[in-house]
Design a protein around this motif. Structure first.
Motif, PDB file in Angstrom:
ATOM      1  N   PRO A  57       0.906  -1.256  -0.048  1.00  0.00           N
ATOM      2  CA  PRO A  57       0.046  -0.110   0.064  1.00  0.00           C
ATOM      3  C   PRO A  57       0.895   1.367  -0.022  1.00  0.00           C
ATOM      4  O   PRO A  57       0.592   2.252  -0.446  1.00  0.00           O
ATOM      5  CB  PRO A  57      -0.809   0.034   1.117  1.00  0.00           C
ATOM      6  CG  PRO A  57      -0.344  -1.318   1.946  1.00  0.00           C
ATOM      7  CD  PRO A  57       0.557  -2.186   1.050  1.00  0.00           C
ATOM      8  N   PHE A  58       2.100   1.314   0.520  1.00  0.00           N
ATOM      9  CA  PHE A  58       2.966   2.289   0.429  1.00  0.00           C
ATOM     10  C   PHE A  58       3.797   2.360  -0.695  1.00  0.00           C
ATOM     11  O   PHE A  58       4.818   3.202  -0.665  1.00  0.00           O
ATOM     12  CB  PHE A  58       3.753   2.559   1.830  1.00  0.00           C
ATOM     13  CG  PHE A  58       2.797   2.507   3.075  1.00  0.00           C
ATOM     14  CD1 PHE A  58       2.059   3.718   3.491  1.00  0.00           C
ATOM     15  CD2 PHE A  58       2.478   1.199   3.835  1.00  0.00           C
ATOM     16  CE1 PHE A  58       1.255   3.723   4.480  1.00  0.00           C
ATOM     17  CE2 PHE A  58       1.798   1.486   4.806  1.00  0.00           C
ATOM     18  CZ  PHE A  58       0.926   2.615   5.136  1.00  0.00           C
ATOM     19  N   PHE A 109       3.363   0.740   7.828  1.00  0.00           N
ATOM     20  CA  PHE A 109       2.784   1.871   8.995  1.00  0.00           C
ATOM     21  C   PHE A 109       1.556   1.082   9.407  1.00  0.00           C
ATOM     22  O   PHE A 109       0.718   0.757   8.792  1.00  0.00           O
ATOM     23  CB  PHE A 109       2.622   3.254   8.427  1.00  0.00           C
ATOM     24  CG  PHE A 109       4.040   3.675   8.050  1.00  0.00           C
ATOM     25  CD1 PHE A 109       4.739   4.425   9.100  1.00  0.00           C
ATOM     26  CD2 PHE A 109       4.295   4.016   6.691  1.00  0.00           C
ATOM     27  CE1 PHE A 109       5.923   4.845   8.630  1.00  0.00           C
ATOM     28  CE2 PHE A 109       5.604   4.471   6.386  1.00  0.00           C
ATOM     29  CZ  PHE A 109       6.414   4.862   7.324  1.00  0.00           C
ATOM     30  N   PRO A 110       1.161   1.495  10.760  1.00  0.00           N
ATOM     31  CA  PRO A 110       0.144   1.161  11.490  1.00  0.00           C
ATOM     32  C   PRO A 110      -1.057   2.126  10.638  1.00  0.00           C
ATOM     33  O   PRO A 110      -0.921   3.248  10.173  1.00  0.00           O
ATOM     34  CB  PRO A 110       0.075   1.514  12.800  1.00  0.00           C
ATOM     35  CG  PRO A 110       1.367   2.305  12.977  1.00  0.00           C
ATOM     36  CD  PRO A 110       2.311   2.197  11.907  1.00  0.00           C
ATOM     37  N   GLN A 111      -2.360   1.491  11.043  1.00  0.00           N
ATOM     38  CA  GLN A 111      -3.449   2.269  10.414  1.00  0.00           C
ATOM     39  C   GLN A 111      -3.373   3.721  11.094  1.00  0.00           C
ATOM     40  O   GLN A 111      -3.302   3.864  12.194  1.00  0.00           O
ATOM     41  CB  GLN A 111      -4.651   1.598  10.859  1.00  0.00           C
ATOM     42  CG  GLN A 111      -4.827   0.403  10.391  1.00  0.00           C
ATOM     43  CD  GLN A 111      -6.325  -0.085  10.988  1.00  0.00           C
ATOM     44  OE1 GLN A 111      -7.025   0.602  11.736  1.00  0.00           O
ATOM     45  NE2 GLN A 111      -6.455  -1.374  10.704  1.00  0.00           N
ATOM     46  N   ASP A 112      -4.083   4.634  10.130  1.00  0.00           N
ATOM     47  CA  ASP A 112      -4.038   6.202  10.631  1.00  0.00           C
ATOM     48  C   ASP A 112      -2.883   6.644  11.179  1.00  0.00           C
ATOM     49  O   ASP A 112      -2.959   7.819  11.915  1.00  0.00           O
ATOM     50  CB  ASP A 112      -5.267   5.961  11.672  1.00  0.00           C
ATOM     51  CG  ASP A 112      -6.650   6.246  11.098  1.00  0.00           C
ATOM     52  OD1 ASP A 112      -6.655   6.615   9.968  1.00  0.00           O
ATOM     53  OD2 ASP A 112      -7.823   5.822  11.638  1.00  0.00           O
ATOM     54  N   PHE A 113      -1.832   6.225  10.521  1.00  0.00           N
ATOM     55  CA  PHE A 113      -0.547   6.925  11.102  1.00  0.00           C
ATOM     56  C   PHE A 113      -0.249   8.124  10.374  1.00  0.00           C
ATOM     57  O   PHE A 113      -0.594   8.181   9.211  1.00  0.00           O
ATOM     58  CB  PHE A 113       0.801   5.846  10.832  1.00  0.00           C
ATOM     59  CG  PHE A 113       1.950   6.418  11.168  1.00  0.00           C
ATOM     60  CD1 PHE A 113       2.453   6.545  12.469  1.00  0.00           C
ATOM     61  CD2 PHE A 113       2.911   6.900  10.114  1.00  0.00           C
ATOM     62  CE1 PHE A 113       3.711   7.023  12.738  1.00  0.00           C
ATOM     63  CE2 PHE A 113       4.003   7.368  10.675  1.00  0.00           C
ATOM     64  CZ  PHE A 113       4.569   7.429  11.737  1.00  0.00           C
ATOM     65  N   ASP A 114       0.079   9.313  11.322  1.00  0.00           N
ATOM     66  CA  ASP A 114       0.363  10.533  10.730  1.00  0.00           C
ATOM     67  C   ASP A 114       1.796  10.958  10.680  1.00  0.00           C
ATOM     68  O   ASP A 114       2.169  11.151  11.998  1.00  0.00           O
ATOM     69  CB  ASP A 114      -0.414  11.457  11.458  1.00  0.00           C
ATOM     70  CG  ASP A 114      -0.394  12.790  10.753  1.00  0.00           C
ATOM     71  OD1 ASP A 114       0.497  13.064  10.165  1.00  0.00           O
ATOM     72  OD2 ASP A 114      -1.189  13.962  11.181  1.00  0.00           O
ATOM     73  N   PRO A 115       2.601  10.952   9.888  1.00  0.00           N
ATOM     74  CA  PRO A 115       3.909  11.163  10.021  1.00  0.00           C
ATOM     75  C   PRO A 115       4.376  12.654  10.839  1.00  0.00           C
ATOM     76  O   PRO A 115       5.443  12.795  11.385  1.00  0.00           O
ATOM     77  CB  PRO A 115       4.687  10.969   8.759  1.00  0.00           C
ATOM     78  CG  PRO A 115       3.606  11.165   7.792  1.00  0.00           C
ATOM     79  CD  PRO A 115       2.223  10.539   8.467  1.00  0.00           C
ATOM     80  N   ILE A 134       2.179   8.951   2.654  1.00  0.00           N
ATOM     81  CA  ILE A 134       2.135   7.966   3.849  1.00  0.00           C
ATOM     82  C   ILE A 134       0.436   8.010   4.720  1.00  0.00           C
ATOM     83  O   ILE A 134      -0.198   7.207   4.934  1.00  0.00           O
ATOM     84  CB  ILE A 134       3.321   8.039   4.781  1.00  0.00           C
ATOM     85  CG1 ILE A 134       4.492   7.560   3.937  1.00  0.00           C
ATOM     86  CG2 ILE A 134       3.113   7.352   6.050  1.00  0.00           C
ATOM     87  CD1 ILE A 134       5.657   7.855   4.678  1.00  0.00           C
ATOM     88  N   LYS A 135       0.410   9.372   4.756  1.00  0.00           N
ATOM     89  CA  LYS A 135      -0.812   9.667   5.597  1.00  0.00           C
ATOM     90  C   LYS A 135      -1.972   9.162   5.182  1.00  0.00           C
ATOM     91  O   LYS A 135      -2.871   8.319   5.770  1.00  0.00           O
ATOM     92  CB  LYS A 135      -0.784  11.267   6.128  1.00  0.00           C
ATOM     93  CG  LYS A 135      -1.881  11.510   7.154  1.00  0.00           C
ATOM     94  CD  LYS A 135      -1.948  12.814   7.604  1.00  0.00           C
ATOM     95  CE  LYS A 135      -3.183  13.204   8.217  1.00  0.00           C
ATOM     96  NZ  LYS A 135      -3.106  14.593   8.794  1.00  0.00           N
ATOM     97  N   ALA A 183      -2.172   7.091   2.665  1.00  0.00           N
ATOM     98  CA  ALA A 183      -2.264   5.341   2.413  1.00  0.00           C
ATOM     99  C   ALA A 183      -2.589   4.829   3.803  1.00  0.00           C
ATOM    100  O   ALA A 183      -3.344   3.644   3.856  1.00  0.00           O
ATOM    101  CB  ALA A 183      -0.946   4.941   2.069  1.00  0.00           C
ATOM    102  N   ALA A 184      -2.041   5.653   5.073  1.00  0.00           N
ATOM    103  CA  ALA A 184      -2.628   4.710   6.391  1.00  0.00           C
ATOM    104  C   ALA A 184      -3.833   5.002   6.700  1.00  0.00           C
ATOM    105  O   ALA A 184      -4.498   4.074   7.175  1.00  0.00           O
ATOM    106  CB  ALA A 184      -1.647   5.324   7.251  1.00  0.00           C
ATOM    107  N   ALA A 185      -4.335   5.986   6.241  1.00  0.00           N
ATOM    108  CA  ALA A 185      -5.900   6.255   6.587  1.00  0.00           C
ATOM    109  C   ALA A 185      -6.645   5.329   5.645  1.00  0.00           C
ATOM    110  O   ALA A 185      -7.792   4.747   5.884  1.00  0.00           O
ATOM    111  CB  ALA A 185      -6.302   7.642   6.203  1.00  0.00           C
ATOM    112  N   LEU A 193      -5.783   2.292   4.824  1.00  0.00           N
ATOM    113  CA  LEU A 193      -5.792   0.944   5.516  1.00  0.00           C
ATOM    114  C   LEU A 193      -6.846   0.782   6.483  1.00  0.00           C
ATOM    115  O   LEU A 193      -7.553  -0.202   6.424  1.00  0.00           O
ATOM    116  CB  LEU A 193      -4.403   0.958   6.211  1.00  0.00           C
ATOM    117  CG  LEU A 193      -2.954   0.433   5.675  1.00  0.00           C
ATOM    118  CD1 LEU A 193      -1.875   0.287   6.434  1.00  0.00           C
ATOM    119  CD2 LEU A 193      -3.239  -0.636   4.632  1.00  0.00           C
TER     120      LEU A 193
END
Ligand code: SF4
Lengths: 580, 212
Positions: free
Chosen positions: A175-176, A182-188, B199-200, B202-204, B206
């Protein structure tokens, strides 16, 4: 020759600790299972009453989905078979096992590794931080239910690589779009990195109050990971009081290439080329250690000619390793380049032989289970003879003439303490460093493997444990290796080079095995667990370099910062093996 | 200086001053100086670094091409030879070193690992090629590349330098001197700050996929 039979039990722990210790009854396993709560008591008895003073390996095994196991391998420095004991705990977090750091200080870094990669908490460990990965990394990668970002299937060969005859990119499936997870809903943007805070926190405990009430500032010096004298990407955070080292923490993992995880996806044979890249100076001896571990498990003999070839290659490898050690050591001491150039000249001649038999100078991938992959042609054997009878003995003399009594070198090295025998054993240090401290522990004699028992040679020992002895023992070992080689090239029999048919997939019965050899840097061991499938369930490398640096802090405290590089050089670390 | 290499053949030089005069362009002179003294950063990552050392030793002797002066500090180096596996833990330091090197600077990816992850590509701590972060000038295949291959790669780099022109190179133009690459951050996995938004989202995505 058959590989050595599984070590017979010389001690019976079950009688000494009824109800606490039970024999491991699983087929293919040996040793004892110890109750978790009595681990420290039992380990103390193993060390003091039964005399197993050297704890060589500590590693976790994830028996998904119900159990986690910690396996300990203990040996006697007087030689003989080892003792395997293990603790089993239910696989529910937090997984806790008592730390053995007070019984065997050598368990320190290995326990940290098991925490980092398997998530086993060692209660009572004073500094249980991640070691190969960084603080903040998500998950414990060696758990069977942890999947890497480029995960495709549990075992190779991956069918997904060629769906419908077309190749696909691993990046496209992630997905990246990269080797990221990265975990779900991760915000760098909201992430606060650790920035080594936890590392510096542990160095603070060395601060002692000044008696006069004077405030003295101590400074932390970071050496590495990019430093010309750290032999690769090694880093040490050093706490200094003036010029004296008062605290030191090795920081490793900058070359952690995930050998264990990749190895558990590979088939048994596919791991052979990966072992080349562990200690990349000595791919031949790495091959040997792994081959021995798997052959033990498969219980197959090794063709006799192949056994001789293995010894020849392993000893040639030792010689070039020690030559480079001497060259690099002088580099570290300030004699830039010239000695190293001499060393590399000889090394090239040995690499020529590796290239002739294996096809590659460094990454040989030469051994197979039951033998070797190609025979040594007569002209190469002749070349080896020329080397071991004429060229190398003469060159070793030359090295000695130029260095061993060189006044500058002697006054720089003599009397600078590296390790004494007792500390070395307690910290599980093996190899030349241990022998330079006066402990004649060499696996080729203490726990013979391959055909080493047929040769006449001495275990090199030096009594003082100072830097000079550590240097001189390498030269001694080159001479002993030459002795072995001279006998081996004379005695080498004709015959087949493999006891098995060439095959890509080997059948390995369920069970565990611990194959160890005396690599040029110390004990190199492979712990392999098979469940009868084509790929290993657990593949663990016990590298000499990694365990040896457990003692680094002990070695350096109280010495001057100027000696640090030389002391580190003495351990002869190589990062490929240290970080895996 | 070698007359043949330096002089432009279009200009006829009278026979009597053949050995005293050379007519050339500034570009050629400038590039000739640079290509003959490429100083690499003393920087080894893994197995490939050992072949790099072997290439400098007596048998292969990289010094013949003016590339033997390894500098331990990035401030004095022109060339970053990425010799080995790039790991996530190491890559912030590598990018920092690259940022510290002054222009003009070049990057050579030595070996399969530095070029694309190599045998360890699927590892969870491995960056699949240094070119994900640093612009690479020359890739050298091999695992490890032999010293000959390394030297061949460096000669390729010299050919590249030969083709550059003073008028076009970016380090003499207006604007900032160096193009800094943002240093990656060690988070739950490696965070490249340039890709934060990506990244943000894509993580959302997920999370929504999970709940669906
Ligand atoms: S390309 Fe091969 S030799 Fe080079 S660093 Fe990677 S694994 Fe090692």
């Amino acid at each position: 020759m058959m590989t050595a039979p599984a070590s017979t039990l010389t001690v019976d722990l079950t009688q000494r600790f009824p109800g606490i210790v039970s024999a491991d009854a699983r087929p293919g396993y040996s040793g004892f299972i110890v109750e978790k709560d009595s681990l420290i008591e039992v380990a103390t008895a193993i060390r003091d009453e039964f005399g197993f003073d050297l704890l060589t390996a500590v590693t976790g095994v994830d028996y998904f989905p119900d159990k986690m196991e910690v396996v300990y391998h203990a040996y006697k420095t007087t030689g003989g078979p080892g003792l395997v004991f293990r603790v089993q705990v239910p696989r529910v977090d937090p997984i806790e096992v008592p730390s053995l750091i007070n019984v065997y200080p050598g368990a320190d870094l290995q326990e940290r590794e098991a925490w980092d990669l398997m998530g086993i908490k060692f209660t009572g460990h004073p500094d249980l931080r991640r070691i190969l990965m960084w603080e903040g990394f998500e998950g414990h990668p060696l758990r069977k239910d942890w999947k890497e970002p480029f995960y495709e299937e549990d075992a190779k060969p991956f069918k997904s690589r060629w769906p419908d005859g077309r190749f696909t990119m691993a990046e496209d499936k992630n997905p990246f779009k990269d080797n990221l997870k990265f975990p779900q809903d991760f915000d760098p943007e909201k992430w606060t990195p650790d920035n080594d805070e936890s590392l510096y926190q542990t160095l603070k405990r060395y601060t002692v109050k000044d008696e006069d009430g004077l405030e003295t500032d101590r400074i932390v010096v970071n050496m590495g990971p990019q430093h010309p004298s750290t032999h690769g990407v090694f880093r040490a955070a050093i706490m200094l009081d003036g010029e004296t080292i008062v605290g030191l923490k090795p920081v490793v993992g900058y070359l952690h290439r995930n050998h264990d995880k990749i190895g558990e996806r590979n088939t048994f044979l596919q791991n052979m080329p990966y072992t080349d890249r562990l200690d990349y100076f000595n791919s031949m001896s790495n091959n040997l250690g792994y081959a021995i571990a798997v052959e033990k498990l498969m219980n197959i003999p090794v063709a006799e000619r192949a056994d001789y070839i293995r010894v020849i290659m392993a000893e040639l490898s030792r010689i070039q390793n020690h030559l480079v050690f001497v060259g690099m050591l002088l580099n570290d001491l300030g004699a830039m380049y010239t000695p190293a150039l001499y060393a590399f000249e000889e090394r090239e001649l040995i690499l020529d032989i590796f290239e002739a038999v294996a096809g590659s100078r460094m990454m040989c991938n030469y051994l197979r289970f039951g033998g070797v992959v190609r025979d040594v042609p007569p002209y190469v054997l002749q070349k080896i003879k020329d080397l071991v009878f004429d060229r190398l003995p003469a060159k070793t003399d030359e090295f000695e003439r130029l260095l061993s009594e060189n006044e500058v070198l002697v006054s720089r090295l003599k009397g600078v303490k590296v390790l004494d025998a007792e500390t070395a054993v307690r910290y599980s240090v093996t190899g030349p460093v241990l022998r330079a401290a006066g402990v004649p522990y060499d696996l080729r004699r203490a726990d013979p493997y391959s055909v080493y028992d047929r040769f006449d040679f001495d275990v090199a020992v030096r009594p003082n444990g100072d830097m000079y002895d550590n240097y001189a023992i390498r030269i001694d070992e080159i001479r002993q290796s030459l002795r072995i080689l001279q006998q081996a090239v004379k005695q080498i029999p004709d015959g087949p080079i493999n006891s098995q048919k060439p095959q890509y997939q080997v059948r390995v019965p369920a069970g565990e095995s611990y194959g160890r050899i005396e690599s040029p840097k110390g004990e190199l061991a492979f712990y392999v667990v098979s469940n009868g499938k084509p790929n290993p369930w657990r593949y663990h490398v016990r590298p000499a370099s990694f365990v040896n640096i457990t003692a680094l802090e002990k070695m350096c405290i109280g010495t001057k910062i100027a000696d640090f590089v030389a002391l580190l050089g003495m351990l002869d670390i190589v990062m490929g093996e240290l970080d895996r | 200086m070698d007359n043949e290499k330096l002089s432009l053949p279009q200009y006829d030089i009278p026979d009597d001053v053949q050995n005293a005069v050379a007519i050339t362009t500034l570009d050629r002179l400038y590039n000739w100086g640079r290509r003959s003294s490429v100083w690499p950063l003393m920087f080894g990552l893994a197995c490939c670094a050992i072949e790099m050392i072997a290439a400098q030793a007596a048998r292969y002797d990289m010094a013949r091409f003016g590339m033997e002066v390894m500098r331990p500090t990035p401030r004095q180096a022109d060339l970053m030879l990425v010799s080995g596996t790039v790991t996530k833990k190491m890559v912030p330091s590598i990018v920092r070193l690259w940022n510290q090197m002054p222009e003009p600077k070049y990057c050579v990816a030595m070996g399969a690992c530095a070029s694309g992850g190599g045998p360890f590509k699927e590892g969870y701590n491995v960056v699949a090629g240094i070119d994900k972060l640093i612009p690479v000038d020359v890739y050298i295949p091999g695992c490890p590349p032999t010293p000959q291959a390394l030297i061949a790669g460096l000669i390729k780099l010299q050919q590249k330098i030969d083709k550059q022109s003073l008028r076009k190179v970016h380090w003499y133009r207006k604007g900032p001197d160096v193009m800094e690459i943002p240093v990656p951050i060690l988070g739950p996995d490696l965070i490249d700050p340039r890709r934060n938004a990506e990244i943000k989202s894509a993580a959302a995505a997920l999370a929504t996929k999970e709940s669906a």
